[in-house]
Design an enzyme around this catalytic site. Structure first.
Site, PDB file in Angstrom:
ATOM      1  N   GLY A 173       0.995  -1.256   0.072  1.00 55.29           N
ATOM      2  CA  GLY A 173       0.111   0.074  -0.070  1.00 55.29           C
ATOM      3  C   GLY A 173       0.947   1.238  -0.183  1.00 55.29           C
TER       4      GLY A 173
ATOM      5  N   SER B  33       1.639   3.361  -2.315  1.00 55.34           N
ATOM      6  CA  SER B  33       1.307   4.362  -3.230  1.00 55.34           C
ATOM      7  C   SER B  33       0.972   5.756  -2.900  1.00 55.34           C
ATOM      8  CB  SER B  33       0.260   3.952  -4.065  1.00 55.34           C
ATOM      9  OG  SER B  33      -0.127   4.768  -5.344  1.00 55.34           O
TER      10      SER B  33
ATOM     11  N   VAL C 177      -2.687  -7.680  -2.109  1.00 58.17           N
ATOM     12  CA  VAL C 177      -2.046  -8.372  -1.072  1.00 58.17           C
ATOM     13  C   VAL C 177      -3.325  -9.666  -0.781  1.00 58.17           C
ATOM     14  CG1 VAL C 177      -0.825  -6.757   0.160  1.00 58.17           C
ATOM     15  CG2 VAL C 177      -3.172  -7.068   0.714  1.00 58.17           C
TER      16      VAL C 177
ATOM     17  N   ASN D 184       1.128  -2.334   5.394  1.00 59.30           N
ATOM     18  CA  ASN D 184       0.508  -1.120   5.509  1.00 59.30           C
ATOM     19  C   ASN D 184      -0.819  -1.049   4.670  1.00 59.30           C
ATOM     20  OD1 ASN D 184       0.144   2.038   5.826  1.00 59.30           O
ATOM     21  ND2 ASN D 184       0.288   1.494   3.510  1.00 59.30           N
TER      22      ASN D 184
ATOM     23  N   SER E 195      -4.672   0.180  14.072  1.00 57.34           N
ATOM     24  CA  SER E 195      -5.428   1.373  14.315  1.00 57.34           C
ATOM     25  C   SER E 195      -6.020   1.600  15.491  1.00 57.34           C
ATOM     26  CB  SER E 195      -6.730   1.658  13.344  1.00 57.34           C
ATOM     27  OG  SER E 195      -7.375   2.599  13.449  1.00 57.34           O
TER      28      SER E 195
ATOM     29  N   TYR F 119     -13.697  -2.572   9.765  1.00 59.18           N
ATOM     30  CA  TYR F 119     -12.580  -2.017   9.712  1.00 59.18           C
ATOM     31  C   TYR F 119     -11.903  -2.393  11.060  1.00 59.18           C
ATOM     32  CZ  TYR F 119      -8.739   1.625   9.558  1.00 59.18           C
ATOM     33  OH  TYR F 119      -7.529   2.112   9.460  1.00 59.18           O
TER      34      TYR F 119
ATOM     35  N   THR G 299     -10.758  -6.025  12.024  1.00 58.46           N
ATOM     36  CA  THR G 299      -9.618  -6.498  11.000  1.00 58.46           C
ATOM     37  C   THR G 299      -8.446  -5.869  11.788  1.00 58.46           C
ATOM     38  OG1 THR G 299      -9.577  -4.433   9.601  1.00 58.46           O
ATOM     39  CG2 THR G 299     -10.749  -6.618   8.983  1.00 58.46           C
ATOM     40  N   LYS G 300      -8.504  -4.605  12.448  1.00 64.49           N
ATOM     41  CA  LYS G 300      -7.442  -3.887  12.726  1.00 64.49           C
ATOM     42  C   LYS G 300      -7.056  -4.306  14.325  1.00 64.49           C
ATOM     43  CE  LYS G 300      -6.303  -1.326   9.581  1.00 64.49           C
ATOM     44  NZ  LYS G 300      -4.932  -1.407   8.719  1.00 64.49           N
TER      45      LYS G 300
ATOM     46  N   ILE H  35      -4.828  10.372  10.936  1.00 69.69           N
ATOM     47  CA  ILE H  35      -3.594  10.961  10.470  1.00 69.69           C
ATOM     48  C   ILE H  35      -3.974  11.549   9.260  1.00 69.69           C
ATOM     49  CG2 ILE H  35      -1.061  10.426   9.514  1.00 69.69           C
ATOM     50  CD1 ILE H  35      -1.592   9.464  12.608  1.00 69.69           C
TER      51      ILE H  35
END
Ligand SMILES: NC(=O)c1ccc[n+]([C@@H]2O[C@H](COP(=O)([O-])OP(=O)(O)OC[C@H]3O[C@@H](n4cnc5c(N)ncnc54)[C@H](O)[C@@H]3O)[C@@H](O)[C@H]2O)c1
Length: 282
Positions: free
Chosen positions: A21, A23, A95, A121, A174, A187, A190-191, A220
């Protein structure tokens, strides 16, 4: 006797890093920072400038926006790293796809010589809905990208790290994983799952010289953050002790530390880089 004063510095020269990740956002900052510290870097992402098409939109809303708005910097990041005098590779890699991951690791080892550092990431941040309205398809996608993707990449680099007796794995968790996230059931699940993976890999990797740690970012200010609801972002900043979103560089600094010999006795850590969003702020 006076203690010797030693200048501390993060020196990753001779190391090879694979950042998924990479990019944009945090991954791009991580890749550039590891290179600045001396590492050669493979930058892997499912979006690569020269390979974009509407076909990549199937990965989700953020992928579509990134393609349409030109927020794809995989090859550009690699060029920046090369201008620092490091070696770098741009890799198109999903991934969730084991063949992609194996090919990315094989190319990294073939062209850069090894994989000493893995930064897991790559992530999806565009599934926001209260629990009753969470989409089963996006729930599955988030598990596949955020959790299985990290598993796939760690398993692919593991034998190389084991063989060299040295490795660093950093998983991007996270505060949604440690605190839960309103409207973020998939989310945050998973974190949180990544923290279990991190601690298990820390235990199993120790005998092979592999450390595994998780960064737990607060909010962030990446492109993904600026695309989210500004009212929501303001509420999060208001409950952050330092009263601002973090900078991608502030996460990258922590990644570089964890990948360095300065962190040789640090493993299994949940490293909050969050401005204190988890504190009792009122
Ligand atoms: N920005 C924040 O506030 C924040 C906070 C906590 C945690 N994080 C985590 O940090 C990581 C990066 O966040 P960001 O804000 O830079 O997000 P972002 O959406 O800007 O970047 C994610 C990158 O991952 C890539 N990606 C998505 N699916 C992929 C796949 N299947 N295979 C390969 N690459 C894939 C995207 O193309 C993108 O380049 C994510 O794991 C995210 O969950 C971010």
């Amino acid at each position: 006797m006076q203690a010797e004063i030693v200048a501390l510095q993060i020196d990753l020269s001779g190391r090879v890093a694979l950042v998924t990740g990479g990019s944009r956002g945090l991954g791009r900052a991580d890749a550039l920072t590891l290179a600045r510290a001396g590492a050669d870097v493979a930058v892997a992402d499912l979006l690569v400038e020269s390979e974009l098409s509407e076909e990549t939109d199937r990965y989700g809303a953020l992928a579509t926006v990134a393609r349409q708005q030109g927020l794809v910097h995989t090859e550009e990041t690699v060029e920046e790293i090369r201008t620092m005098g490091r070696r770098a590779l741009a890799l198109r890699c999903d991934v969730t796809n084991r063949d992609d991951v194996d090919a990315a690791v094989a190319r990294t080892v073939d062209q850069l010589g090894s994989v000493d550092i893995l930064v897991n990431n790559a992530g999806t941040l565009d599934h926001v809905a209260q629990f009753a309205n969470q989409s089963p398809e996006l729930w599955e996608r988030d598990l596949r990208v955020n959790l299985t993707g990290a598993f796939n990449c760690a398993q692919a680099v593991w034998p190389h790290m084991q063989e060299r007796g040295w490795g660093r794995i950093v998983n991007m968790s996270s505060v949604a994983g440690t605190l839960g996230g309103f409207g973020q059931a998939s989310y945050s699940t998973t974190k949180a799952g990544l923290l279990g993976l991190t601690k298990t890999l820390a235990m199993e990797g120790a005998r092979h010289g592999i450390t595994c740690n998780a960064i737990v970012p607060g909010v962030i200010g990446t492109e993904a953050f600026h695309m989210a609801s500004s009212a929501m972002n303001e509420r999060i900043v208001a409950r952050t002790a330092l009263k601002r979103p973090g900078e991608p560089q502030e996460i990258a600094n922590a990644v570089a530390f964890l990948c360095s010999d300065l962190a040789s006795f640090v493993t299994g850590l949940e490293f909050n880089v969050s401005g204190g969003v988890e504190l009792f702020v009122f």
